[in-house]
Design a protein around this motif. Structure first.
Motif, PDB file in Angstrom:
ATOM      1  N   GLY A 117       2.087   9.969  -2.720  1.00 33.11           N
ATOM      2  CA  GLY A 117       3.153   8.728  -2.475  1.00 33.11           C
ATOM      3  C   GLY A 117       2.837   7.553  -1.568  1.00 33.11           C
ATOM      4  N   THR A 118       1.423   7.456  -1.367  1.00 36.43           N
ATOM      5  CA  THR A 118       1.102   6.439  -0.366  1.00 36.43           C
ATOM      6  C   THR A 118      -0.583   6.268  -0.504  1.00 36.43           C
ATOM      7  OG1 THR A 118       0.832   5.575   1.973  1.00 36.43           O
ATOM      8  CG2 THR A 118       0.193   7.754   1.440  1.00 36.43           C
ATOM      9  N   CYS A 119      -0.799   4.945  -0.021  1.00 33.83           N
ATOM     10  CA  CYS A 119      -2.326   4.736  -0.557  1.00 33.83           C
ATOM     11  C   CYS A 119      -3.277   5.689   0.183  1.00 33.83           C
ATOM     12  CB  CYS A 119      -2.659   3.021   0.002  1.00 33.83           C
ATOM     13  SG  CYS A 119      -4.168   2.596  -0.318  1.00 33.83           S
ATOM     14  N   MET A 120      -4.284   6.080  -0.453  1.00 35.32           N
ATOM     15  CA  MET A 120      -5.476   6.758   0.299  1.00 35.32           C
ATOM     16  C   MET A 120      -6.749   6.145   0.107  1.00 35.32           C
ATOM     17  SD  MET A 120      -3.588   9.362   0.913  1.00 35.32           S
ATOM     18  CE  MET A 120      -4.800  10.638   1.280  1.00 35.32           C
ATOM     19  N   ASP A 121      -6.621   4.872  -0.208  1.00 36.66           N
ATOM     20  CA  ASP A 121      -8.044   3.923  -0.181  1.00 36.66           C
ATOM     21  C   ASP A 121      -8.915   4.760  -1.162  1.00 36.66           C
ATOM     22  OD1 ASP A 121      -9.544   2.034   0.190  1.00 36.66           O
ATOM     23  OD2 ASP A 121     -10.248   2.439   2.155  1.00 36.66           O
ATOM     24  N   CYS A 122      -8.548   5.205  -2.528  1.00 34.89           N
ATOM     25  CA  CYS A 122      -9.454   6.104  -3.046  1.00 34.89           C
ATOM     26  C   CYS A 122     -10.470   5.033  -3.885  1.00 34.89           C
ATOM     27  CB  CYS A 122      -8.481   6.586  -4.358  1.00 34.89           C
ATOM     28  SG  CYS A 122      -7.798   5.346  -5.435  1.00 34.89           S
ATOM     29  N   ARG A 123     -11.478   6.039  -4.409  1.00 31.86           N
ATOM     30  CA  ARG A 123     -12.297   5.600  -5.262  1.00 31.86           C
ATOM     31  C   ARG A 123     -12.314   5.888  -6.858  1.00 31.86           C
ATOM     32  NH1 ARG A 123     -16.927   3.995  -2.688  1.00 31.86           N
ATOM     33  NH2 ARG A 123     -18.333   4.622  -4.609  1.00 31.86           N
ATOM     34  N   SER A 124     -10.806   6.073  -7.138  1.00 32.74           N
ATOM     35  CA  SER A 124     -10.652   6.848  -8.567  1.00 32.74           C
ATOM     36  C   SER A 124     -11.275   5.425  -9.509  1.00 32.74           C
ATOM     37  CB  SER A 124      -9.153   7.024  -8.500  1.00 32.74           C
ATOM     38  OG  SER A 124      -8.721   7.369  -9.749  1.00 32.74           O
ATOM     39  N   PRO A 125     -11.499   5.874 -10.549  1.00 34.75           N
ATOM     40  CA  PRO A 125     -11.761   4.923 -11.755  1.00 34.75           C
ATOM     41  C   PRO A 125     -10.302   4.264 -12.301  1.00 34.75           C
ATOM     42  CG  PRO A 125     -12.136   7.067 -12.693  1.00 34.75           C
ATOM     43  CD  PRO A 125     -11.780   7.260 -10.823  1.00 34.75           C
ATOM     44  N   HIS A 126      -9.129   5.095 -11.747  1.00 30.54           N
ATOM     45  CA  HIS A 126      -7.996   4.621 -12.322  1.00 30.54           C
ATOM     46  C   HIS A 126      -7.408   3.608 -11.049  1.00 30.54           C
ATOM     47  CE1 HIS A 126      -7.834   8.343 -14.779  1.00 30.54           C
ATOM     48  NE2 HIS A 126      -8.219   7.306 -15.550  1.00 30.54           N
ATOM     49  N   ARG A 127      -8.143   3.356 -10.080  1.00 25.39           N
ATOM     50  CA  ARG A 127      -7.397   2.764  -8.977  1.00 25.39           C
ATOM     51  C   ARG A 127      -6.826   1.240  -9.545  1.00 25.39           C
ATOM     52  NH1 ARG A 127      -9.453   1.711  -3.210  1.00 25.39           N
ATOM     53  NH2 ARG A 127      -8.816  -0.363  -2.575  1.00 25.39           N
ATOM     54  N   ILE A 128      -5.561   0.850  -9.184  1.00 24.28           N
ATOM     55  CA  ILE A 128      -4.905  -0.463  -9.296  1.00 24.28           C
ATOM     56  C   ILE A 128      -5.051  -1.256  -8.417  1.00 24.28           C
ATOM     57  CG2 ILE A 128      -3.608   0.629 -11.063  1.00 24.28           C
ATOM     58  CD1 ILE A 128      -1.321   0.438  -8.962  1.00 24.28           C
ATOM     59  N   CYS A 129      -5.771  -0.961  -7.271  1.00 23.03           N
ATOM     60  CA  CYS A 129      -5.776  -1.730  -5.986  1.00 23.03           C
ATOM     61  C   CYS A 129      -6.969  -2.460  -5.764  1.00 23.03           C
ATOM     62  CB  CYS A 129      -5.235  -1.052  -4.789  1.00 23.03           C
ATOM     63  SG  CYS A 129      -3.735  -0.268  -4.875  1.00 23.03           S
ATOM     64  N   ASN A 130      -7.283  -3.387  -6.550  1.00 24.37           N
ATOM     65  CA  ASN A 130      -8.622  -3.973  -6.492  1.00 24.37           C
ATOM     66  C   ASN A 130      -8.544  -5.664  -6.156  1.00 24.37           C
ATOM     67  OD1 ASN A 130      -9.648  -1.757  -7.560  1.00 24.37           O
ATOM     68  ND2 ASN A 130      -8.930  -2.175  -9.386  1.00 24.37           N
ATOM     69  N   ARG A 134       0.911  -1.262  -0.017  1.00 22.62           N
ATOM     70  CA  ARG A 134       0.004  -0.043  -0.174  1.00 22.62           C
ATOM     71  C   ARG A 134       0.872   1.110  -0.050  1.00 22.62           C
ATOM     72  NH1 ARG A 134      -3.471  -2.697   4.416  1.00 22.62           N
ATOM     73  NH2 ARG A 134      -5.368  -3.148   3.318  1.00 22.62           N
ATOM     74  N   THR A 135       1.821   1.223   0.804  1.00 21.93           N
ATOM     75  CA  THR A 135       2.580   2.642   0.809  1.00 21.93           C
ATOM     76  C   THR A 135       3.942   2.724   0.278  1.00 21.93           C
ATOM     77  OG1 THR A 135       4.100   1.514   2.627  1.00 21.93           O
ATOM     78  CG2 THR A 135       2.022   2.555   3.323  1.00 21.93           C
ATOM     79  N   TRP A 136       4.426   1.675  -0.539  1.00 19.50           N
ATOM     80  CA  TRP A 136       5.386   1.678  -1.484  1.00 19.50           C
ATOM     81  C   TRP A 136       5.121   1.286  -2.877  1.00 19.50           C
ATOM     82  CZ3 TRP A 136       9.444   4.179  -2.655  1.00 19.50           C
ATOM     83  CH2 TRP A 136      10.470   3.591  -3.419  1.00 19.50           C
ATOM     84  N   THR A 137       4.874   0.030  -2.973  1.00 14.23           N
ATOM     85  CA  THR A 137       4.655  -0.650  -4.237  1.00 14.23           C
ATOM     86  C   THR A 137       3.596  -0.147  -5.243  1.00 14.23           C
ATOM     87  OG1 THR A 137       5.389  -2.862  -3.237  1.00 14.23           O
ATOM     88  CG2 THR A 137       4.452  -2.869  -5.449  1.00 14.23           C
ATOM     89  N   ALA A 138       2.324   0.032  -4.716  1.00  8.35           N
ATOM     90  CA  ALA A 138       1.315   0.608  -5.786  1.00  8.35           C
ATOM     91  C   ALA A 138       1.779   2.049  -5.994  1.00  8.35           C
ATOM     92  CB  ALA A 138      -0.074   0.276  -4.841  1.00  8.35           C
ATOM     93  N   PRO A 139       2.079   2.976  -5.098  1.00  8.79           N
ATOM     94  CA  PRO A 139       2.037   4.099  -5.311  1.00  8.79           C
ATOM     95  C   PRO A 139       3.269   4.282  -6.496  1.00  8.79           C
ATOM     96  CG  PRO A 139       1.934   4.341  -3.183  1.00  8.79           C
ATOM     97  CD  PRO A 139       2.087   2.729  -3.685  1.00  8.79           C
TER      98      PRO A 139
END
Length: 211
Positions: free
Chosen positions: A173-186, A151-156
Motif C-alpha cells: 500500500g505504499t512505495c517500496m522504490d521497487c525494481r519491478s518490470p511492472h513499475r509505474i513510477c518512472n 508515492r504513498t497514496w496515488t501510485a499504490p
C-alpha cells in the motif's frame, strides 16, 4: 479544505500563467469545459490521459457524440501494446489534450509521475492546448508533500485499479522504490508555469475527486 487555501492556490496558478476556472462539482466543470473552453478552442483533434476526475465530468461522452471532432484513443481493452504506443505518440499532435494531475502545490506547481511518460508528455509539450480537471484534494503545501502523496497514496492506488501489475506496493500500500518490470513510477515532471501563457487550462473542482 479551507477556502482560503483554494483561493490562494488559484491566485498563484494564475500568476504562473495557467488559465484557471473554478467549479463546484463535476457537472459544473463539464459546463465550463463545453461552453467556455471548447467553444473558444474549436479543436479538430482531441486526446486524453487516464484520469478519474476527467471521467467524472462525462465530457468524453459529449465529445464522442460530436461529429466535428476526431478523437485519438490511446487505450482500450481491444488494443495491443503496439497500437497503444502508436496512438499515444499521435496524441502529442492533438489540438487538445485532457487529463488530471497527481498534485498541485500551494505555490502553483503541477507535480506528476508517469509510467511511460505519455500523459506528462502531453501536458508539457505537443498538444496546442491542455485542460486539466483537478479536485481540491490534490492541493498540497509544496513539492515535497506532493511527492510524498504520490508515492504513498496515488501510485499504490493506481496499481490496484489495473490488473496485471505485480509490484510490491500492491501488497504494502505504499512505495517500496521497487525494481519491478511492472513499475509505474518512472518519470517525474514539475510544471512551474504554463508556456505559452494560457496553454494549460485548469478546471479546479471544489470536491475530493480522483487519486
Amino acid at each position: 479544505m479551507d477556502i482560503s487555501i483554494i483561493e490562494g492556490t488559484i491566485k498563484v496558478l494564475k500568476n504562473n500563467n495557467f488559465e484557471v476556472f473554478s467549479a463546484s462539482d463535476p457537472e459544473e466543470a463539464r459546463t465550463i469545459f463545453l461552453n467556455e473552453i471548447y467553444t473558444q478552442l474549436q479543436p479538430a483533434t482531441v486526446s486524453w490521459g487516464d484520469s478519474q476526475t476527467l471521467q467524472s465530468t462525462h465530457v468524453l461522452d459529449d465529445l464522442e457524440k460530436n461529429p466535428e471532432v476526431a478523437l485519438i484513443r490511446t487505450f482500450g481493452a481491444g488494443m495491443s501494446r503496439t497500437q497503444k504506443v502508436y496512438w499515444r505518440r499521435q496524441a502529442l499532435l492533438a489540438d487538445l489534450f485532457l487529463a488530471g494531475t497527481n498534485a498541485v502545490t500551494q505555490k502553483g506547481q503541477l507535480v506528476n509521475l508517469d509510467m511511460i511518460g505519455n500523459r506528462v508528455g502531453g501536458i508539457t509539450f505537443g498538444p496546442k492546448n491542455v485542460v486539466l480537471f483537478i479536485g481540491v484534494n490534490k492541493i498540497v503545501p509544496d513539492i515535497e508533500a506532493a511527492m510524498q502523496r504520490i508515492r504513498t497514496w496515488t501510485a499504490p492506488q493506481n496499481i490496484l485499479r489495473h490488473q496485471g501489475f505485480n509490484t510490491p506496493c500492491r501488497k504494502t500500500g505504499t512505495c517500496m522504490d521497487c525494481r519491478s518490470p511492472h513499475r509505474i513510477c518512472n518519470t517525474w515532471t514539475i510544471t512551474e508555469k504554463s508556456w505559452p501563457a494560457g496553454r494549460i487550462k485548469i478546471i479546479l473542482i471544489h470536491q475530493e475527486l480522483g487519486l
